[in-house]
Design a protein around this motif. Structure first.
Motif, PDB file in Angstrom:
ATOM      1  N   LYS A   1     -17.329  -9.199 -29.230  1.00  0.00           N
ATOM      2  CA  LYS A   1     -18.092  -9.800 -28.247  1.00  0.00           C
ATOM      3  C   LYS A   1     -17.467 -11.160 -27.699  1.00  0.00           C
ATOM      4  O   LYS A   1     -17.670 -11.933 -26.784  1.00  0.00           O
ATOM      5  CB  LYS A   1     -19.657 -10.208 -28.343  1.00  0.00           C
TER       6      LYS A   1
ATOM      7  N   ARG B   1     -18.586 -13.767 -29.548  1.00  0.00           N
ATOM      8  CA  ARG B   1     -19.850 -14.407 -29.625  1.00  0.00           C
ATOM      9  C   ARG B   1     -19.609 -15.587 -30.580  1.00  0.00           C
ATOM     10  O   ARG B   1     -19.028 -15.273 -31.644  1.00  0.00           O
ATOM     11  CB  ARG B   1     -20.843 -13.349 -30.175  1.00  0.00           C
TER      12      ARG B   1
ATOM     13  N   SER C   1     -27.042  -7.539 -27.578  1.00  0.00           N
ATOM     14  CA  SER C   1     -26.623  -6.787 -26.545  1.00  0.00           C
ATOM     15  C   SER C   1     -25.111  -6.449 -26.424  1.00  0.00           C
ATOM     16  O   SER C   1     -24.126  -7.251 -26.785  1.00  0.00           O
ATOM     17  CB  SER C   1     -27.129  -7.622 -25.359  1.00  0.00           C
TER      18      SER C   1
ATOM     19  N   ASN D   1     -22.606  -6.385 -24.420  1.00  0.00           N
ATOM     20  CA  ASN D   1     -21.594  -7.036 -23.465  1.00  0.00           C
ATOM     21  C   ASN D   1     -20.785  -8.018 -24.081  1.00  0.00           C
ATOM     22  O   ASN D   1     -21.214  -8.463 -24.953  1.00  0.00           O
ATOM     23  CB  ASN D   1     -22.726  -7.792 -22.298  1.00  0.00           C
TER      24      ASN D   1
ATOM     25  N   SER E   1     -26.381  -8.382 -19.726  1.00  0.00           N
ATOM     26  CA  SER E   1     -26.595  -7.481 -20.484  1.00  0.00           C
ATOM     27  C   SER E   1     -26.297  -6.174 -19.984  1.00  0.00           C
ATOM     28  O   SER E   1     -26.488  -5.782 -18.825  1.00  0.00           O
ATOM     29  CB  SER E   1     -27.904  -7.443 -21.271  1.00  0.00           C
TER      30      SER E   1
ATOM     31  N   GLU F   1     -34.168  -7.842 -22.578  1.00  0.00           N
ATOM     32  CA  GLU F   1     -33.998  -7.629 -23.952  1.00  0.00           C
ATOM     33  C   GLU F   1     -35.388  -7.886 -24.486  1.00  0.00           C
ATOM     34  O   GLU F   1     -36.417  -8.261 -23.925  1.00  0.00           O
ATOM     35  CB  GLU F   1     -32.741  -8.855 -24.516  1.00  0.00           C
TER      36      GLU F   1
ATOM     37  N   HIS G   1     -25.328 -17.865 -20.645  1.00  0.00           N
ATOM     38  CA  HIS G   1     -25.515 -16.441 -20.638  1.00  0.00           C
ATOM     39  C   HIS G   1     -25.563 -15.713 -19.457  1.00  0.00           C
ATOM     40  O   HIS G   1     -25.820 -16.375 -18.384  1.00  0.00           O
ATOM     41  CB  HIS G   1     -27.041 -16.828 -21.254  1.00  0.00           C
TER      42      HIS G   1
END
Ligand code: AMP
Ligand code: MG
Length: 339
Positions: free
Chosen positions: A56, A58, A142, A144, A150, A179, A233
């Motif tokens: 991701k 992330r 999620s 993405n 998302s 979400e 985001h």
């Protein structure tokens, strides 16, 4: 190599077995939940979970939600289960509610972004539940690329991850579209960390007043409690501008903005209930449920149609509207016009 597993017609136990084996081998499987698609890995396998963060892009301090299929799984993941958690689980699980609880030893630090708390939910989707039952508790943010909207369709997951994860289960469009609601039960009183698919009003009917974390409504703040809050985001390529306030004034303002941007040569997209003479339009629908369901799809779709600017019509901040406005404001990087 990514296998796309078609389960649009419902749970297929034979295919679930294949996907469950991937999970147990430490691989990544994207799957539908009732909220959005999740990017899943064995929550108790640190190296598998690390791959979620890599795939991701992330930040490592942004914790994941662990998805379970039985209440007894919670006893394994949480050191302590307060009374409110039991009440809420009884009333809302399976469903779009995530509870933050003290973490049990067994949960790896990567899964919780280094926190001593763990976020847990039981999704209300037959495919998600079957997959968890056939494997293990599954950590799933999620599905993405970090920062993007998302995914509410398997196609969105394909766009972001094809060739980079082992499997994508296609279960059709997700029902809720935003979400889960995240609630922290580790302080003296419950705190809403993220509005989502379960309206706050419904939670309060069960456990009384819930404090709202300031980051939910306001501008981005640096928060230790829910680190996810501090990152960019849900953003498409186009610049999003949110217009909110009294309905008639919102309509006039959007019409004016569309004209202004178009006269400067920008391609303008509008998401809301009317076209306003924009180059591209995505009808979000009128009810809270429809708007929530269409929100992320609209952001991705308008991007695909190549607009430079997306002007979003604000909605009232009650029920699912709280989650919708939270996502829209973040997607805009807080370019919000109040009229
Ligand atoms: P996502 O997986 O993209 O839906 O994001 C999950 C969000 O849940 C994170 O960004 C956090 O805001 C929240 N979350 C997950 N685990 C925790 C935790 N242990 N404490 C507080 N918030 C959490
Ligand atoms: Mg996310």
């Amino acid at each position: 190599m990514t296998v796309v597993i078609n389960m649009r017609d419902g749970v297929d136990e034979r295919k679930i077995k294949v996907a469950a084996r991937f999970i147990l081998e430490g691989k990544l499987v994207a799957f539908p939940t009732e909220t959005v698609y999740g990017l899943g890995a064995d929550a108790l396998n640190a190296s598998a979970v690390r791959r979620i963060f890599e795939a991701k892009g992330r930040p490592a301090d942004n914790p994941l939600i662990v998805h379970i299929a039985e209440f007894s799984d919670l006893e394994r993941l949480a050191r302590e289960i307060p009374r409110e958690a039991k009440l809420l689980a009884k009333r809302f699980w399976p469903g779009p509610l995530t509870m933050v609880l003290p973490k049990a030893e067994e949960v790896p630090d990567v899964t919780t972004g280094g926190l001593d708390t763990v976020a847990v939910r039981m999704p209300a989707h037959p495919i998600a539940l079957a997959l968890i039952r056939a494997s293990t508790p599954i950590a799933a943010p999620s599905a993405n690329i970090s920062g993007k909207p998302s995914p509410t369709l398997a196609e969105h997951v394909v766009d972001d991850f094809y060739g980079r994860i082992e499997a994508i289960i296609d279960g059709g469009e997700t029902k809720v579209g935003v979400e889960s609601t995240v609630i922290d039960l580790t302080s003296e009183s419950p705190i809403l960390l993220r509005p989502g698919g379960l309206p706050l009003e419904e939670i309060e009917r069960v456990i009384g007043e819930v404090k709202i974390h300031p980051a939910v409504i306001g501008k981005m703040v640096d928060v230790a409690r829910s680190p996810g809050m501090k990152y960019r985001h849900y953003s498409p390529e186009a610049q999003v501008i949110v217009v909110e306030g009294e309905r008639e004034r919102v309509r006039r303002k959007i019409a004016q903005l569309v004209e202004e941007y178009r006269s400067k040569g920008y391609r303008v997209g509008v998401m809301g209930t009317e076209e306003y003479g924009a180059d591209e339009f995505f009808n979000l629908g009128r009810s809270e449920e429809e708007v929530a369901r269409n929100l992320f799809k609209a952001l991705r779709e308008l991007d695909k149609r190549g607009v430079d600017v997306i002007i979003a019509e604000g909605v009232e901040e009650r029920g699912l509207g709280l989650a919708v406005m939270n996502r829209l404001r973040k997607a805009s990087g807080y370019r919000v016009i109040r009229v």
